[in-house]
Design an enzyme around this catalytic site. Sequence first.
Site, PDB file in Angstrom:
ATOM      1  N   ASP A  81       0.872  -1.446   0.033  1.00 37.49           N
ATOM      2  CA  ASP A  81      -0.008  -0.078  -0.078  1.00 37.49           C
ATOM      3  C   ASP A  81       1.014   1.360  -0.233  1.00 37.49           C
ATOM      4  O   ASP A  81       1.037   1.927   0.842  1.00 37.49           O
ATOM      5  CB  ASP A  81      -0.877  -0.169   1.182  1.00 37.49           C
ATOM      6  CG  ASP A  81      -2.100  -0.859   1.313  1.00 37.49           C
ATOM      7  OD1 ASP A  81      -2.848  -0.853   0.261  1.00 37.49           O
ATOM      8  OD2 ASP A  81      -2.218  -1.829   1.982  1.00 37.49           O
ATOM      9  N   ARG A  89       5.140   2.646   4.300  1.00 35.49           N
ATOM     10  CA  ARG A  89       5.525   1.469   4.738  1.00 35.49           C
ATOM     11  C   ARG A  89       6.969   1.317   4.911  1.00 35.49           C
ATOM     12  O   ARG A  89       7.330   0.178   5.647  1.00 35.49           O
ATOM     13  CB  ARG A  89       5.238   0.108   3.606  1.00 35.49           C
ATOM     14  CG  ARG A  89       3.827   0.156   3.606  1.00 35.49           C
ATOM     15  CD  ARG A  89       2.780  -0.065   4.861  1.00 35.49           C
ATOM     16  NE  ARG A  89       1.662  -0.546   4.366  1.00 35.49           N
ATOM     17  CZ  ARG A  89       0.533  -0.417   5.086  1.00 35.49           C
ATOM     18  NH1 ARG A  89       0.664  -0.012   6.601  1.00 35.49           N
ATOM     19  NH2 ARG A  89      -0.773  -0.618   5.014  1.00 35.49           N
ATOM     20  N   ARG A 149      -6.811  10.147   2.809  1.00 35.27           N
ATOM     21  CA  ARG A 149      -6.115   9.140   1.738  1.00 35.27           C
ATOM     22  C   ARG A 149      -6.768   9.390   0.315  1.00 35.27           C
ATOM     23  O   ARG A 149      -6.453   8.772  -0.615  1.00 35.27           O
ATOM     24  CB  ARG A 149      -6.547   7.717   2.259  1.00 35.27           C
ATOM     25  CG  ARG A 149      -5.700   7.225   3.567  1.00 35.27           C
ATOM     26  CD  ARG A 149      -6.334   6.096   4.029  1.00 35.27           C
ATOM     27  NE  ARG A 149      -6.319   4.933   3.246  1.00 35.27           N
ATOM     28  CZ  ARG A 149      -6.855   3.661   3.271  1.00 35.27           C
ATOM     29  NH1 ARG A 149      -7.743   3.862   4.072  1.00 35.27           N
ATOM     30  NH2 ARG A 149      -6.238   2.956   2.308  1.00 35.27           N
ATOM     31  N   LYS A 182      -8.649   1.700  -5.693  1.00 41.90           N
ATOM     32  CA  LYS A 182      -9.497   1.331  -4.793  1.00 41.90           C
ATOM     33  C   LYS A 182     -10.190   2.486  -4.102  1.00 41.90           C
ATOM     34  O   LYS A 182      -9.935   3.545  -4.116  1.00 41.90           O
ATOM     35  CB  LYS A 182      -8.368   0.566  -3.693  1.00 41.90           C
ATOM     36  CG  LYS A 182      -7.336   1.538  -3.189  1.00 41.90           C
ATOM     37  CD  LYS A 182      -6.318   0.833  -2.194  1.00 41.90           C
ATOM     38  CE  LYS A 182      -5.418   1.891  -1.438  1.00 41.90           C
ATOM     39  NZ  LYS A 182      -4.523   1.239  -0.667  1.00 41.90           N
ATOM     40  N   HIS A 183     -11.308   2.064  -3.365  1.00 40.87           N
ATOM     41  CA  HIS A 183     -11.887   0.736  -3.059  1.00 40.87           C
ATOM     42  C   HIS A 183     -13.199   0.502  -3.623  1.00 40.87           C
ATOM     43  O   HIS A 183     -14.136   1.303  -3.181  1.00 40.87           O
ATOM     44  CB  HIS A 183     -12.065   0.505  -1.550  1.00 40.87           C
ATOM     45  CG  HIS A 183     -10.720   0.906  -0.775  1.00 40.87           C
ATOM     46  ND1 HIS A 183     -10.496   2.204  -0.582  1.00 40.87           N
ATOM     47  CD2 HIS A 183      -9.844   0.127  -0.137  1.00 40.87           C
ATOM     48  CE1 HIS A 183      -9.156   2.181   0.238  1.00 40.87           C
ATOM     49  NE2 HIS A 183      -8.795   0.772   0.289  1.00 40.87           N
ATOM     50  N   HIS A 195     -12.105  -1.912   8.421  1.00 47.85           N
ATOM     51  CA  HIS A 195     -11.245  -3.017   9.444  1.00 47.85           C
ATOM     52  C   HIS A 195     -11.849  -3.519  10.455  1.00 47.85           C
ATOM     53  O   HIS A 195     -11.666  -4.663  11.103  1.00 47.85           O
ATOM     54  CB  HIS A 195     -10.014  -2.240   9.870  1.00 47.85           C
ATOM     55  CG  HIS A 195      -9.044  -1.852   8.752  1.00 47.85           C
ATOM     56  ND1 HIS A 195      -9.276  -0.543   8.162  1.00 47.85           N
ATOM     57  CD2 HIS A 195      -7.992  -2.376   8.318  1.00 47.85           C
ATOM     58  CE1 HIS A 195      -8.261  -0.560   7.283  1.00 47.85           C
ATOM     59  NE2 HIS A 195      -7.303  -1.364   7.158  1.00 47.85           N
ATOM     60  N   ASP A 268      -9.796  -6.470  -0.977  1.00 38.87           N
ATOM     61  CA  ASP A 268      -9.005  -5.847   0.197  1.00 38.87           C
ATOM     62  C   ASP A 268      -8.838  -6.925   1.204  1.00 38.87           C
ATOM     63  O   ASP A 268      -9.274  -8.085   1.040  1.00 38.87           O
ATOM     64  CB  ASP A 268     -10.014  -4.870   0.806  1.00 38.87           C
ATOM     65  CG  ASP A 268      -9.185  -3.738   1.743  1.00 38.87           C
ATOM     66  OD1 ASP A 268      -7.951  -3.996   1.990  1.00 38.87           O
ATOM     67  OD2 ASP A 268     -10.070  -2.634   2.019  1.00 38.87           O
TER      68      ASP A 268
END
Length: 551
Positions: A81, A89, A149, A182-183, A195, A268
Amino acid sequence: MTLRDEVAQLVFIAFHGESPNTRSTAYRKFLRLIHDTKVGGLVLTNVANGRVVQKAEPYALAAFINRMQRMAKTPLMVAADFERGASMRVEGVTLFPHAMAFGAAGDPALTRYEGEVTAREARALGVQWVFYPVADVNSNPDNPIINIRSFGENPQEVARHVKAYIEGAHSERKNFVLTTAKHFPGHGDTSVDTHMNLATISADRDRLEHVELVPFRAAIEAGVDSIMTAHIAVPALSPPDLPATLSPAILTDLLRKNLGFSGLVVTDALEMGGVAKGYNTGEACVRALEAGADTLLMPADPDAAIRAVVSAVESGRLSHQRIQTSVVKILSAKERAGLATKRLVDLEAIGDVIDSPEANDKAQETADRAVTLLRNNENFLPLTAPDRACYVVLAENRYSIQGQTFMQEVRKRVKGATALTLDPSMPRTQIDDSLGKLTSCQGYVVAAFAQVGANRGSVGLLGDLPHAVETIASRGTNVALIALGSPYLLRSFPNLAAYVATFSSVPTSEIAAVKALFGEMQVRGHTPVTIPGLAKYGDGLQLAAKVTVSQ
């Protein structure tokens, strides 16, 4: 390949980029899943190290990927990601701000450049598949997981940035990466973190066509390689309790047939609550394939996932051809990424690719251009007497490094600046005591961090930090509130002198905020979202630079 080998190619497992000892349990698990089970790929995720999130170190990451590639019979596809570039990351790479900062800057050329640099850095580290750009239209101010985001709330503008990013990521053949919109079919108008639980989009089909689907259509036209599903229910399209990830009406009828997408459909993460709370691992994987997905991302139990899909084929629930169709797509993607001829990373070359001065300059330019001034009573900003102001950072975590760059930049300009940092772990009495020590403040600057995080359920100031802002506001002097992250937190404090939004919480945005405070740059951003009670879409006061900064 055997049927089991074919099914395993559809499964992607998580890793953290560390290089564990070969005698460790963690290493033996990877050895079994990659060498014996033959999973199709890896997904880089961060690890929570105590109270902070630990990112991967570039050389350890690349060395581990090389080791895994050597033990894999079929080359592994490595995904990540890489929102806001690889810095999401990985340490020591270019520090791009969040997507919404690009929306505020308003220049798709900057987004295209981010795509170029991200592709370059990703390939240098051994990553071939980037789960970006975010094509969600963030129209819900209470969205706890998309928020900054997203590029913004205007579907056409989001589409422009989505298209630009894909073009940039595909611009250098030798650094080609797979891109992902996405998404699907759009996660921007939700107030639930998937999540944690299944979210619902209540829009009708007409609204979906004119808002949510606009950026996805643009992504497909731009040649996006894959589309990631959302764990959201869309009653206008399929049953009200069925995640889009498991819906044939959404993945096959809408995405494949109506929108004409023929690339990879990736779920996802299947360990997320939006799916996992309703279906066990095996059933979720079978249903995702029935719906039209090609890649099964991070199932909680990879072995159970593979067993369930194999059993579904053997029982006739899934056809063997259905599996082979997805396997061919994955293998073709690996070939497009050059994995058939080169799967290993040149470790010695990494340092000449990542964290380049040119890329960091452009990332800082983006953060600078994103700074948006939404109120400036009495022309409080830029600060006329910065040495007599008090500076307060509101961090999200006691152990966070948030605000350190901000404070360093302030102190470069004001020796001995009166400043303090507060965090949510502090009881109200401690907050009051700390604020009580700030005396003779001729104005306050409050830098408040509120970034998006999985499994938090909301975005805003935590603990008694709202009380801290209210206490400062009650002192009868001007206060500038800087939202470093979600701009929507500004609406919680309606009577302050000045409001500034950076639309990102990264260090480059901290630097940009300080430059704006001290009049060292032109302030020209426009908010790409509506902030209820405070700002309309497109608002932004313009300030000329008043200080010439020597280089």
